[in-house]
Design a protein around this motif. Structure first.
Motif, mmCIF file in Angstrom:
data_model
loop_
_atom_site.group_PDB
_atom_site.id
_atom_site.type_symbol
_atom_site.label_atom_id
_atom_site.label_comp_id
_atom_site.label_asym_id
_atom_site.label_seq_id
_atom_site.Cartn_x
_atom_site.Cartn_y
_atom_site.Cartn_z
ATOM 1 N N ASP A 74 -4.237 13.668 2.808
ATOM 2 C CA ASP A 74 -4.476 12.461 3.600
ATOM 3 C C ASP A 74 -5.323 12.829 4.819
ATOM 4 O OD1 ASP A 74 -4.447 10.085 4.948
ATOM 5 O OD2 ASP A 74 -2.286 10.076 5.348
ATOM 6 N N ALA A 75 -6.536 12.269 4.893
ATOM 7 C CA ALA A 75 -7.421 12.578 6.021
ATOM 8 C C ALA A 75 -6.800 12.195 7.354
ATOM 9 C CB ALA A 75 -8.766 11.863 5.845
ATOM 10 N N ALA A 76 -5.914 11.217 7.363
ATOM 11 C CA ALA A 76 -5.274 10.809 8.614
ATOM 12 C C ALA A 76 -4.419 11.929 9.191
ATOM 13 C CB ALA A 76 -4.423 9.566 8.390
ATOM 14 N N SER A 77 -3.806 12.738 8.324
ATOM 15 C CA SER A 77 -3.007 13.870 8.791
ATOM 16 C C SER A 77 -3.898 14.911 9.459
ATOM 17 C CB SER A 77 -2.254 14.500 7.615
ATOM 18 O OG SER A 77 -1.571 15.675 8.009
ATOM 19 N N VAL A 78 -5.089 15.121 8.905
ATOM 20 C CA VAL A 78 -6.032 16.057 9.510
ATOM 21 C C VAL A 78 -6.528 15.506 10.844
ATOM 22 C CG1 VAL A 78 -8.245 17.240 9.208
ATOM 23 C CG2 VAL A 78 -6.701 16.960 7.256
ATOM 24 N N ALA A 79 -6.811 14.202 10.880
ATOM 25 C CA ALA A 79 -7.282 13.579 12.120
ATOM 26 C C ALA A 79 -6.255 13.753 13.234
ATOM 27 C CB ALA A 79 -7.580 12.101 11.890
ATOM 28 N N ALA A 80 -4.978 13.621 12.899
ATOM 29 C CA ALA A 80 -3.926 13.749 13.899
ATOM 30 C C ALA A 80 -3.812 15.175 14.428
ATOM 31 C CB ALA A 80 -2.592 13.307 13.307
ATOM 32 N N ALA A 81 -4.276 16.158 13.633
ATOM 33 C CA ALA A 81 -4.172 17.563 14.032
ATOM 34 C C ALA A 81 -5.353 18.031 14.879
ATOM 35 C CB ALA A 81 -4.056 18.443 12.792
#
Length: 391
Positions: free
Chosen positions: A130-137
């Motif tokens: 999920d790209a959103a998980s990467v964005a949050a990191a």
């Protein structure tokens, strides 16, 4: 007879040319003058000086892998982890931040979680499905994101296009380890990757007789920085290994196709067996990322299959011992099928809780499917399942 000097060596002239690349193990290369040596070091002339800085067999192999991945100027190194290290350590410094996939190869995880922090480089693991998980990191000091297209060993598919778009927007380098999938299945540069790396040891070479890595980049300046680091730290590949790997590449497409066909059949067979809690193969309808596999992998599933036995270590031991026609070995991509138990090999450094969070139990096995007769391979696995059921 008057003695004569034997060096530098002169190759006898020949009107004909060799059909295969000659093996060239020389460590040093003689130049005619200091000016000629300057020309080579300063890039005005092509040539070799000292094998740690490059040699013909490495360059021949690199150009072949460049062609497969769709780039120019890639570099062969002494191992897959040398490639990972050249990227991570050649392009970051103290104070930087790196985001990694939470299911990377075990040694890549160790480098991110233990070695980089020791050098003052912060890291965060993210769920790359999920790209959103990467964005949050991501942080203001984030320099790169390192992912695998298909995770090891749970075979989850990264949101490659979403992560690539995110990295472009934020000005962060996207590094893709394409070892599992290979350029026969996906070409990460076409999806926006800045850097691609391989453990050539695996499917590309394909015979478990070489240890090599490869890195390529879209930006020549990035490639130059990684090359300087690799040369300085002595990540030199063996000419003989490069020669063997080039030989392996000649059959890569045939091997990959045959192994993938058998893997698909084996996965379907495993799914119907008693005592199997789960089967993971990207194109199966019960795989959580099957829809993404249809697009990103163009419907290909690859040669890797993972499954979970009911039970624990006793059942795992019984299965591995009884399936004795398959090598129990922590590798992949060989012409022969190999069986790996992540809890006792690639992911043994994690706590039981850490492995459980990834879905890696004592009954979890990863299979790298080779070129055997499919029926014989299935019969071997059935013998293992029978033994596990009686454990």
């Amino acid at each position: 007879m008057k003695p004569t000097l034997q060096r530098p060596v002169t190759v006898p002239p020949s009107l004909s040319t060799p059909v295969i690349t000659p093996l060239m193990p020389s460590v040093v290369y003689a130049s005619t003058t200091p000016d000629e040596l300057d020309s080579q070091y300063e890039g005005r002339a092509q040539g070799y000086t000292y094998a740690r800085e490059g040699h013909p067999n490495a360059d021949v192999l690199a150009r072949r892998i460049d062609a497969l991945e769709g780039c120019e100027g890639g570099m062969v190194l002494g191992s897959g982890m040398a490639a990972v290290a050249a990227v991570l350590l050649g392009l970051t410094k103290a104070g930087d931040h790196v985001v990694g996939g939470d299911q990377l190869y075990g040694r890549s995880l160790r480098m991110l979680t233990e070695d980089l922090p020791r050098l003052g480089i912060a890291t965060t693991m993210a769920q790359v499905t999920d790209a959103a998980s990467v964005a949050a990191a991501l942080r203001p000091e984030t320099k790169m994101v390192l992912i695998e297209v298909v995770s090891n060993p749970t075979l989850r598919l990264a949101d490659l296009d979403g992560i690539a778009a995110l990295c472009r927007e934020k000005g962060v380098l996207l590094v893709v380890d394409n070892t599992f999938t290979t350029p026969a299945t996906v070409k990460p540069f076409e999806h926006g990757a800045d850097i691609v790396l391989h453990s050539v040891t695996k499917l590309l070479a394909g015979h478990s007789d070489v240890t090599l890595g490869w890195i390529g980049a879209t930006d020549p300046d990035l490639m130059a920085r990684m090359r300087i680091f690799a040369v300085t730290t002595g990540m030199t590949p063996s000419p003989f290994d490069c020669w063997l790997a080039e030989r392996g590449l000649h059959t890569f497409a045939l091997r990959q196709t045959r192994a993938q066909d058998t893997a698909r059949r084996l996965a379907d067979h495993l799914a119907g067996q008693a005592g199997i809690a789960k089967v993971l193969y990207p194109t199966r309808p019960d795989h959580p990322d099957m829809a993404r596999a249809q697009g990103l992998l163009q419907g290909q599933g690859g040669n890797m299959v993972s499954f979970v036995l009911d039970g624990g270590r006793a059942e795992a031991n019984a299965f591995a011992e009884a399936a004795n026609g398959v090598a129990f070995a922590p590798t992949l991509g060989d012409v022969g099928t190999t069986l790996s138990h992540p809890a006792s090999s690639s992911h043994r450094a994690l706590t039981p809780e850490g492995r459980a969070a990834l879905g890696i139990t004592e009954g979890f096995f990863r299979v790298s499917v080779g070129l055997e007769d499919p029926d014989a391979l299935i019969a071997c696995f059935d013998a293992g399942f029978a033994a596990a059921g009686s454990a």
